[in-house]
Design a protein around this motif. Structure first.
Motif, PDB file in Angstrom:
ATOM      1  N   ILE A 233       8.674  -5.756  18.695  1.00 24.13           N
ATOM      2  CA  ILE A 233       8.567  -4.975  18.278  1.00 24.13           C
ATOM      3  C   ILE A 233       7.667  -4.495  17.384  1.00 24.13           C
ATOM      4  O   ILE A 233       7.557  -4.892  16.686  1.00 24.13           O
ATOM      5  N   TRP A 234       6.757  -2.890  17.882  1.00 26.41           N
ATOM      6  CA  TRP A 234       5.555  -3.229  16.754  1.00 26.41           C
ATOM      7  C   TRP A 234       5.803  -1.751  16.200  1.00 26.41           C
ATOM      8  O   TRP A 234       7.015  -0.760  16.757  1.00 26.41           O
ATOM      9  N   TYR A 235       4.900  -1.287  15.345  1.00 27.60           N
ATOM     10  CA  TYR A 235       5.180  -0.217  14.340  1.00 27.60           C
ATOM     11  C   TYR A 235       4.933   0.317  15.182  1.00 27.60           C
ATOM     12  O   TYR A 235       5.044   1.885  14.970  1.00 27.60           O
ATOM     13  N   LEU A 236       3.886   0.501  16.592  1.00 25.59           N
ATOM     14  CA  LEU A 236       3.177   1.759  16.882  1.00 25.59           C
ATOM     15  C   LEU A 236       2.616   0.901  18.408  1.00 25.59           C
ATOM     16  O   LEU A 236       2.573  -0.240  18.434  1.00 25.59           O
ATOM     17  N   PRO A 237       2.720   1.566  19.485  1.00 23.32           N
ATOM     18  CA  PRO A 237       2.029   1.187  20.875  1.00 23.32           C
ATOM     19  C   PRO A 237       0.662   0.776  20.897  1.00 23.32           C
ATOM     20  O   PRO A 237      -0.368   1.667  19.634  1.00 23.32           O
ATOM     21  N   ASP A 238       1.263  -0.788  20.956  1.00 23.56           N
ATOM     22  CA  ASP A 238      -1.181  -1.471  21.269  1.00 23.56           C
ATOM     23  C   ASP A 238      -1.596  -0.459  21.842  1.00 23.56           C
ATOM     24  O   ASP A 238      -1.487  -0.184  23.288  1.00 23.56           O
TER      25      ASP A 238
ATOM     26  N   SER B  39      -5.449   5.606  17.585  1.00 16.42           N
ATOM     27  CA  SER B  39      -5.012   5.803  18.824  1.00 16.42           C
ATOM     28  C   SER B  39      -4.356   7.514  18.208  1.00 16.42           C
ATOM     29  O   SER B  39      -4.049   7.162  17.098  1.00 16.42           O
ATOM     30  N   PRO B  40      -4.539   8.159  18.743  1.00 11.90           N
ATOM     31  CA  PRO B  40      -3.800   9.726  18.067  1.00 11.90           C
ATOM     32  C   PRO B  40      -2.946  10.277  18.810  1.00 11.90           C
ATOM     33  O   PRO B  40      -2.719  10.863  19.216  1.00 11.90           O
ATOM     34  N   LEU B  41      -1.931   8.788  19.022  1.00 16.27           N
ATOM     35  CA  LEU B  41      -0.177   9.199  19.780  1.00 16.27           C
ATOM     36  C   LEU B  41      -0.316  10.433  19.436  1.00 16.27           C
ATOM     37  O   LEU B  41       0.650  11.024  20.360  1.00 16.27           O
ATOM     38  N   GLU B  42       0.090  10.354  17.979  1.00 19.45           N
ATOM     39  CA  GLU B  42       0.761  11.749  17.479  1.00 19.45           C
ATOM     40  C   GLU B  42       0.246  12.914  18.561  1.00 19.45           C
ATOM     41  O   GLU B  42       1.192  14.046  19.369  1.00 19.45           O
ATOM     42  N   LYS B  43      -1.285  12.929  19.032  1.00 16.45           N
ATOM     43  CA  LYS B  43      -1.450  14.487  19.625  1.00 16.45           C
ATOM     44  C   LYS B  43      -1.176  14.169  21.337  1.00 16.45           C
ATOM     45  O   LYS B  43      -0.626  15.080  22.099  1.00 16.45           O
ATOM     46  N   TRP B  44      -1.321  12.490  21.203  1.00 13.19           N
ATOM     47  CA  TRP B  44      -0.872  12.229  23.345  1.00 13.19           C
ATOM     48  C   TRP B  44       0.443  12.307  23.033  1.00 13.19           C
ATOM     49  O   TRP B  44       1.112  13.463  25.019  1.00 13.19           O
TER      50      TRP B  44
ATOM     51  N   PRO C 249       5.319  15.087  26.470  1.00 12.03           N
ATOM     52  CA  PRO C 249       6.387  14.250  25.694  1.00 12.03           C
ATOM     53  C   PRO C 249       7.066  13.777  26.094  1.00 12.03           C
ATOM     54  O   PRO C 249       8.428  12.400  26.342  1.00 12.03           O
ATOM     55  N   GLU C 250       7.558  13.837  27.769  1.00 17.60           N
ATOM     56  CA  GLU C 250       8.535  13.201  28.919  1.00 17.60           C
ATOM     57  C   GLU C 250       8.911  11.904  28.470  1.00 17.60           C
ATOM     58  O   GLU C 250      10.257  11.709  28.672  1.00 17.60           O
ATOM     59  N   ILE C 251       7.728  11.384  28.070  1.00 20.92           N
ATOM     60  CA  ILE C 251       8.560   9.903  28.552  1.00 20.92           C
ATOM     61  C   ILE C 251       9.400   9.098  27.303  1.00 20.92           C
ATOM     62  O   ILE C 251      10.024   8.555  27.126  1.00 20.92           O
ATOM     63  N   PHE C 252       9.111   9.732  26.701  1.00 17.49           N
ATOM     64  CA  PHE C 252       9.940   9.904  24.736  1.00 17.49           C
ATOM     65  C   PHE C 252      10.816  10.696  25.209  1.00 17.49           C
ATOM     66  O   PHE C 252      12.167  10.198  24.299  1.00 17.49           O
ATOM     67  N   LEU C 253      11.395  11.897  25.969  1.00 20.93           N
ATOM     68  CA  LEU C 253      12.630  12.748  25.896  1.00 20.93           C
ATOM     69  C   LEU C 253      13.317  12.466  27.029  1.00 20.93           C
ATOM     70  O   LEU C 253      14.404  11.922  26.962  1.00 20.93           O
ATOM     71  N   ASP C 254      12.517  11.588  27.407  1.00 22.80           N
ATOM     72  CA  ASP C 254      14.165  10.240  29.063  1.00 22.80           C
ATOM     73  C   ASP C 254      14.079   9.471  28.224  1.00 22.80           C
ATOM     74  O   ASP C 254      15.330   9.411  28.352  1.00 22.80           O
TER      75      ASP C 254
ATOM     76  N   TRP D  42       8.608   5.006  17.100  1.00 24.44           N
ATOM     77  CA  TRP D  42       8.928   4.097  18.142  1.00 24.44           C
ATOM     78  C   TRP D  42       8.735   3.047  18.365  1.00 24.44           C
ATOM     79  O   TRP D  42       9.416   2.649  18.851  1.00 24.44           O
ATOM     80  N   PRO D  43       8.988   2.429  16.926  1.00 26.69           N
ATOM     81  CA  PRO D  43      10.188   1.063  17.194  1.00 26.69           C
ATOM     82  C   PRO D  43      11.541   0.904  17.333  1.00 26.69           C
ATOM     83  O   PRO D  43      11.840  -0.260  18.068  1.00 26.69           O
ATOM     84  N   ILE D  44      11.955   1.759  17.399  1.00 28.92           N
ATOM     85  CA  ILE D  44      13.475   2.300  17.828  1.00 28.92           C
ATOM     86  C   ILE D  44      13.256   2.152  19.823  1.00 28.92           C
ATOM     87  O   ILE D  44      13.975   1.822  20.482  1.00 28.92           O
ATOM     88  N   LEU D  45      12.354   3.374  19.884  1.00 26.75           N
ATOM     89  CA  LEU D  45      12.423   3.319  21.127  1.00 26.75           C
ATOM     90  C   LEU D  45      11.932   2.040  21.936  1.00 26.75           C
ATOM     91  O   LEU D  45      11.979   2.008  23.274  1.00 26.75           O
TER      92      LEU D  45
END
Length: 610
Positions: free
Chosen positions: A352-357, A545-550, A555-560, A600-603
């Motif tokens: 489990i990571w705090y944010l995607p690497d 990384s500007p992950l929140e912007k990405w 958002p599709e991958i998270f929504l799925d 993210w850690p939950i996903l």
């Protein structure tokens, strides 16, 4: 630097060659330059190794390596930076060597001094050594656990590997430890600081620990190094402390530049990576009058370039590189490609990571450009109070008789910049909420985080030791090991030299934070040696990384994932609540950094569980 694996069986069960070969093959990315296996004469012990050739690039340095007596065989992941000095000492005692590697020095040293050899070593390591004479398998990690070594216990056998993913590829089935997973989701630093993993029966050997496993299955553990016993008494004035720090850090860099492979650095433009690169550049240029024995230059630094974002540090990194007359490789991440690879990378890292690497992109570029080593700045924050909340924690117990009163200090480092002020406020808020059931809306159960509970030390020493062993650093080291070794890159960290660490812990607090600047002794040591714009920085970004912007734009991958039935019906988190929350922020277009770090850690856990 490599990947190591091992199998030890009991009750007369043998290890078949194809079994150790299969387990070893799961670590090929860590050691793309070769591989080898060993099975003991009794057949109950097998060792495997994948090689990243750094010192002595010939086959003479290949592993598994057996000593001249034929009774000791080793597989080893790491580097012994003072191997030349130890080799010279062993030669005076009558030892001769066939290779130019540190592995052979380590093996000869174990034969000469047994387990006392570890006290002599300056480096990072995870070791498996089969002592056929005593029918004992010895496992050991370095002082700070820089290099990983995981154990998976099954019925009648114990497996070893540099990564937990190896067990998943080798075993028929693994079980998630939901108690540990739930605790990690409330505190992402929990598992590594407790030497646990998200899997049942799978743990990590503790830093500074020796484990002996007998043929009959008996296990003995011994702590060979404790940091509390090695902090020197401070009996110097400020100028002497500064000179001592400069000398130690310089030597830490010098011995980490010993290599037969090319060296680069991940230069973020922050203070720690900048002073590390500057020191290495000075050593090679000769301006510090150092020996060049087995040393090569640290050249062509690499940095993430994120133009037009709050996370871009390219100008700072370039200013440091240009000061020392070198160009810089700029890595510009591809948002779509990053998100497309997100699930596969998450499964590969297997925790489990705090944010995607994103740092693996830097190290991947290094490897593509012909480098095998990166000398980086890890460890400075934990020792020299680089985190705002460390200072805040210290000041919560500040002596009111001190002239630097708390009310005055709120105007200095922690609250000097809007970014740090916001971060510090959020950390304090989360800490308060944690004590009253924070995130109960997400989690159904969980364990509290652990606290430093060893012998009484000075308050700043306690805070640093907690960071080094029980809070952030174990997870940071684990993550960077995986991120770099994904592409076969070895990270060396001069600030993690044990001599630098214990000297830093011995310093009075004012040498770390003087009321105006943190990491004060580092800044003083490098005045005029790095650009002032970097030396006097008060913000802290790092490779990010500007992950929140990405995610906001894709958002599709998270929504799925949040719509997946297993996610919604989880018995660990409240899937429906999280799904609805994420849908709301996507519709509103208000996805923030904080939202991503909560979700993210939950996903991440959901991906690994499916």
């Amino acid at each position: 630097m490599c990947g190591i694996a091992g199998i030890m069986r009991f009750g007369g069960r043998r290890v078949e060659p194809q079994e150790i070969e299969k387990l070893t093959a799961t670590l090929a990315h860590r050691g793309p330059d070769g591989s080898g296996t060993f099975i003991s004469s009794g057949g109950n012990v097998a060792l495997g190794h994948t090689r990243l050739a750094i010192l002595d690039l010939t086959d003479k340095a290949a592993q598994p390596m057996t000593d001249v007596s034929g009774t000791m065989t080793i597989v080893y992941n790491g580097e012994i930076y003072n191997f030349l000095e130890i080799r010279s000492e062993l030669e005076t005692l009558g030892h001769s060597f066939r290779s130019e590697s540190d592995t052979e020095v380590l093996l000869a040293g174990f034969r000469e001094w047994k387990e006392d050899i570890f006290q002599k070593l300056n480096g990072m390591w995870a070791i498996l050594l089969w002592d056929a004479e005593n029918e004992t398998l010895v496992a050991c990690r370095d002082r700070f656990g820089v290099k990983p070594l995981f154990i998976h216990k099954n019925s009648g056998e114990i497996l070893f590997a540099s990564e937990t993913k190896s067990f998943g590829n080798f075993l028929t089935k693994r079980k998630i430890d939901k108690r540990v997973l739930s605790a990690i989701l409330q505190n992402v630093y929990y598992a590594s600081s407790e030497n646990l993993t998200i899997y049942e029966n799978c743990t990590s050997i503790e830093p500074g620990m020796i484990v002996r496993i007998r043929r009959n299955g008996d296990i003995e553990k011994r702590t060979w190094w404790r940091i509390e016993d090695n902090i020197p008494e401070d009996s110097h004035d400020s100028s002497e402390r500064l000179v001592r720090f400069q000398d130690l850090f310089e030597d830490a860099c010098r011995i980490r530049m010993r290599s037969d492979a090319r060296i680069s650095t991940a230069l973020s433009g922050g203070l720690d990576s900048s002073v590390t690169f500057a020191q290495c550049a000075e050593i090679v240029s000769g301006s510090r009058n150092e020996s060049h024995e087995r040393q090569i230059p640290v050249s062509e630094p690499h940095t993430i370039s994120l133009s037009n974002t709050d996370w871009d540090e390219t100008s700072h990194a370039e200013s440091v590189a240009h000061m020392y007359g070198t160009g810089i490789h700029k890595i510009i991440p591809d948002c779509r490609k990053f998100l497309d690879n997100l699930v596969n990378n998450t499964r590969h890292f297997d925790n489990i990571w705090y944010l995607p690497d994103i740092t693996h992109l830097v190290y991947g570029a290094m490897r593509s450009n012909g480098f095998k080593i990166s000398i980086d700045g890890h460890g400075a924050d934990e020792v020299f109070f680089g985190y705002p909340d460390m200072i805040d924690h210290y000041l919560d117990g500040w002596d009111c008789r001190n002239p630097l009163r708390r009310s005055e200090l709120t105007k200095t480092l922690i609250f000097h910049s809007r970014r740090l002020r916001s971060k510090a406020d959020r950390i304090r808020s989360l800490a308060r909420k944690n004590r009253t059931g924070y995130q109960s809306w997400i989690f159904r159960n969980g364990d509290p985080s652990t606290f430093y509970d060893r012998r009484k030390l000075a308050r700043d020493q306690e805070i640093s030791i907690n960071e080094i062993f029980y809070h952030r650093l174990p997870t940071i080291l684990r993550n960077f090991d995986q991120s770099s070794m994904l592409s076969g890159i070895e990270i060396r960290s001069p600030f993690m030299d044990w001599r630098v660490v214990v000297h830093g812990l011995s310093l009075p607090f004012v040498e770390k934070f003087d009321g105006q600047q943190n990491k004060k002794i580092i800044r003083t040591a490098f005045e005029s040696r790095i650009p002032d714009t970097v030396l006097n920085r008060t913000d802290k970004i790092g490779i990010n990384s500007p992950l929140e912007k990405w995610v906001k734009s894709n958002p599709e991958i998270f929504l799925d994932m949040v719509e997946d039935r297993s996610f919604i019906e989880s018995d660990i988190w409240n899937g429906r609540v999280i799904r609805d929350y994420f849908h709301n922020i996507v519709r509103a277009g208000t996805i923030s950094r904080y939202d991503i770090t909560r979700i993210w850690p939950i996903l991440n856990a959901h991906i690994l569980m499916n």
